[in-house]
Write a protein that holds these residues in place. Structure first.
Motif, mmCIF file in Angstrom:
data_model
loop_
_atom_site.group_PDB
_atom_site.id
_atom_site.type_symbol
_atom_site.label_atom_id
_atom_site.label_comp_id
_atom_site.label_asym_id
_atom_site.label_seq_id
_atom_site.Cartn_x
_atom_site.Cartn_y
_atom_site.Cartn_z
ATOM 1 N N UNK A 229 1.063 -1.377 -0.241
ATOM 2 C CA UNK A 229 0.166 -0.031 0.015
ATOM 3 C C UNK A 229 0.982 1.075 -0.039
ATOM 4 N N UNK A 230 2.216 1.110 0.337
ATOM 5 C CA UNK A 230 2.944 2.244 0.465
ATOM 6 C C UNK A 230 3.939 2.374 -0.682
ATOM 7 N N UNK A 231 4.031 1.609 -1.195
ATOM 8 C CA UNK A 231 4.374 1.801 -2.367
ATOM 9 C C UNK A 231 3.428 1.989 -3.215
ATOM 10 N N UNK A 232 1.793 1.804 -3.269
ATOM 11 C CA UNK A 232 1.275 2.118 -4.912
ATOM 12 C C UNK A 232 0.889 3.871 -4.081
ATOM 13 N N UNK B 241 -4.816 4.296 0.592
ATOM 14 C CA UNK B 241 -5.338 3.064 1.551
ATOM 15 C C UNK B 241 -5.895 2.983 3.114
ATOM 16 N N UNK B 242 -6.790 2.319 3.404
ATOM 17 C CA UNK B 242 -7.859 2.000 4.971
ATOM 18 C C UNK B 242 -7.306 0.922 5.326
ATOM 19 N N UNK C 232 -15.832 -5.378 17.983
ATOM 20 C CA UNK C 232 -14.807 -4.110 17.696
ATOM 21 C C UNK C 232 -14.491 -4.255 16.490
ATOM 22 N N UNK C 233 -14.383 -2.832 15.524
ATOM 23 C CA UNK C 233 -13.516 -2.797 14.367
ATOM 24 C C UNK C 233 -12.736 -1.889 14.206
ATOM 25 N N UNK C 234 -11.099 -2.074 14.268
ATOM 26 C CA UNK C 234 -10.356 -1.717 14.941
ATOM 27 C C UNK C 234 -9.434 -1.299 13.433
ATOM 28 N N UNK C 235 -9.384 -0.041 13.395
ATOM 29 C CA UNK C 235 -8.345 0.438 12.337
ATOM 30 C C UNK C 235 -6.864 0.432 12.806
#
Length: 656
Positions: A428-431, A438-439, A486-489
């Motif tokens: 994701x960092x490369x893209x 991205x999240x 729980x939905x954790x980012x």
């Protein structure tokens, strides 16, 4: 004779002399009458000729008085040929009358002292007395005139005294005012003295400050000279820089032209790169499809310390068509049945069971080698394809080790979950350099006895079930969510490690006949990925599901069960039921059946969007290398072979 009285003029003069020291300037008030415009001394001088005339008529003896003679204020004019009378003092006594009588006789005798008449010369005496009487009459007349003049002078003196009294009062008021001014002046003088002292102190302070400033000035002058030298040097350098700047500006102009050309080329290459990225995704997806949308990997765990070593021919890994250089894809398991025998009574030869999968990992395969094989599949989740990876097998076959890794935080034994997320963060960092952002949102639940539990719950909700239900995210939405979970980012590896540690503590485990610590539930780690390319208006999203299934061993129907074993029996029945439903769902998808029994199990219902035609699935079948587990190993391998024979339609990316 009247008693001697002090002349009013003398009293006025005395008052003037007494008050004279108090008057700073002569009075400006005019005096009535022209005769009083001169001072007392001038009036004395004016009377001197009158005195001389009186002395010329006859020498009058001096009148002895006890008080000083008052100065005459004016002269008496002569009348009827008579000389002016001498000044008469205000006060006369007996001595004064005797002197007058004595002075009259010499005047009649021509200035010579007369001889005493004999007693018999009465006529002469009468003549003398008559002459003396006449003289006294004339003298009386003269004195009356002088008295009248003195009365007039007295009135004038009284008027002058009144004026002088008014002037005196004025002068006293002026004196009081002057005294008040003097007192005020004294006060101001005191204030000024204090002010002078204060100013002297400030002057001393200022002088010391001036000295310091002078020293500082000297230093600043030295510094100024140094700065002047530096300024000259900087000016020379500036001239040099300006010359260089002129050359640089020309170079910048050319570079700007090159930059414009490079920007146009960059935009063209960006378009080309985007096209290549889209082509890469298409080819990547095509490659995954060629490998199969449902792939099965087999992994054999190594023998642990304390376990018996299997016989040499128990597990074999035949080489592929290319020889030992090919990656292993086949597995051969030998099983001997003591109940079977030959006619001669000898034991029957062992039965060999051959299986073929997309990839087989022998016991010596490491975690990095396993993840390297699935890394491209995990990357498909960033491209918008739902990805689901299972770990299936009996208790103790290494499913949890494959998915989560070993204890202690050793990087060499990390499982697929932490490695997959690290790989996704890196890609994701490369893209991001191509405009993609991205999240990631993580959730971790377990399904125990068909009850959904949140493994990330904390506090009072920790370990509670029944509150979590599987629901659709909204009306008309195909996305499923777990209520009260729980939905954790997440955005880094440490956050993922913390979530795995918390889930490991909350998961339901128990001791079974197969393992001291057996997972008695299905654990489902889901990572919801959302990507966006703002410049091109592209969006994509897909879930990555990593599932550690519960142990798949069967129960012995003839085993006597106690109260504790009955609980394990209910757990095993629920586990086997959900695994059977998973097999039925995969078969229904492979056969393109109209009805797929997702709702027969909470596991398949939760993974509904990760099992359909638009998803990519991978199943790890984990088996034990021990001969005592050959029956369960065969069951797991047979189930995996059925799944491997299934073919699901072409996967489609979830793009907007």
């Amino acid at each position: 004779m009247e008693p001697q009285q002090r002349s009013p003029l003398l009293e006025v003069k005395g008052n003037i002399e007494v008050k004279r020291p108090l008057v700073k300037a002569p009075s400006r008030l005019p005096l009535p009458g022209s005769r009083f415009k001169r001072g007392p001394d001038q009036m004395e001088d004016a009377l001197e000729p009158e005195k001389k005339r009186t002395r010329g008529l006859g020498t009058a003896p001096k009148i002895a008085t006890s008080r000083p003679r008052a100065p005459a204020l004016t002269t008496v004019p002569q009348t009827q040929g008579q000389t002016a009378a001498p000044k008469v003092p205000k006060k006369t006594g007996p001595r004064c009358s005797t002197a007058i009588a004595t002075a009259a006789a010499p005047s009649m005798l021509g200035g010579k002292k007369p001889s005493k008449r004999p007693a018999w010369d009465l006529k002469g005496q009468l003549c003398d007395l008559t002459a003396e009487l006449k003289c006294y009459r004339e003298r009386t007349q003269t004195l009356d005139q002088e008295n009248q003049q003195l009365r007039d002078q007295l009135r004038e003196a009284q008027q002058q005294a009144t004026v002088l009294g008014a002037e005196r009062r004025t002068l006293e008021g002026e004196l009081a005012r002057v005294q008040a001014q003097a007192e005020q002046g004294q006060q101001e003088l005191g204030n000024l003295s204090a002010r002078v002292l204060e100013l002297e102190e400030r002057l001393g302070t200022q002088e010391s400050l001036v000295q310091e400033l002078q020293k500082e000035q000297l230093g600043l002058q030295e510094e100024r000279r140094g700065l002047a030298t530096r300024l000259e040097e900087q000016e020379r350098r500036l001239q040099t820089s300006e010359a260089a700047l002129s050359g640089s500006q020309a170079e910048v102009a050319s570079l700007r032209q090159e930059t414009v050309a490079q920007a146009a080329l960059l935009a063209e290459r960006g378009e080309r790169l985007h096209g290549l990225e889209m082509e890469r995704r298409r080819l990547h997806n095509q490659l995954q499809e060629l490998k199969g949308n449902i792939r099965v990997f087999c992994r054999v765990r190594p023998v642990l310390p304390g376990e018996p070593t299997p016989s040499p021919g128990f597990l074999l890994f035949p080489s592929g068509p290319g020889g030992p250089s090919d990656l292993p894809t086949r597995l051969s398991l030998s099983r001997s049945d003591e109940r079977r025998g030959t006619l001669s009574g000898a034991p029957a030869p062992p039965t060999r069971h051959d299986f073929s999968f997309d990839r087989v990992f022998p016991p010596g395969s490491g975690q990095d080698e396993v993840f390297e094989e699935i890394a491209m599949l995990v990357q498909s989740a960033l491209d918008g394809y739902p990805v689901c990876i299972f770990a299936y097998g009996q208790t103790g076959s290494g499913k949890t080790f494959t998915m989560e890794g070993g204890p202690g935080g050793d990087p060499q034994v990390e499982g697929l979950i932490p490695r997959a997320l690290r790989h996704l963060f890196s890609i994701a960092q490369e893209l991001g350099g191509q405009g993609w952002t991205y999240s990631f949102v993580a959730s971790y639940v377990e399904i125990y006895n068909e009850t959904v539990r949140d493994l990330l719950a904390t506090g009072t909700r920790k370990g509670q079930g029944g509150e979590c239900e599987i629901r659709r995210a909204g009306p008309g939405s195909e996305e499923l969510t777990v209520t009260n979970a729980r939905y954790v980012p997440v955005s880094c590896e440490k956050e993922v490690e913390a979530l795995l540690h918390l889930a490991r503590q909350n998961r339901a485990v128990a001791r079974t006949a197969q393992n001291e610590r057996s997972s008695r539930s299905h654990s489902v780690f889901q990572l919801q990925i959302s990507g966006e390319h703002a410049a091109r208006g592209l969006q994509c999203g897909a879930p990555l599901s990593l599932v550690d299934l519960a142990g798949s061993e069967r129960l012995d129907p003839g085993l006597a069960l106690g109260p504790g074993e009955r609980e394990r029996l209910r757990e095993t029945q629920a586990i086997n039921s959900s695994l059977s439903t998973l097999g039925l769902v995969i078969m229904a998808l492979s056969n393109k059946e109209s009805h797929v029994p997702y709702r027969n199990s909470k596991l398949t219902y939760l993974l509904q969007n990760s099992l359909g035609g638009s998803a990519k699935m991978l199943m790890f079948v984990n088996i034990s290398p021990l001969e005592e587990n050959v029956s369960e190993s065969l069951n797991s391998l047979r189930f995996a072979s059925k799944v491997n024979q299934c073919v699901i339609g072409t996967a489609q990316a979830n793009r907007k």
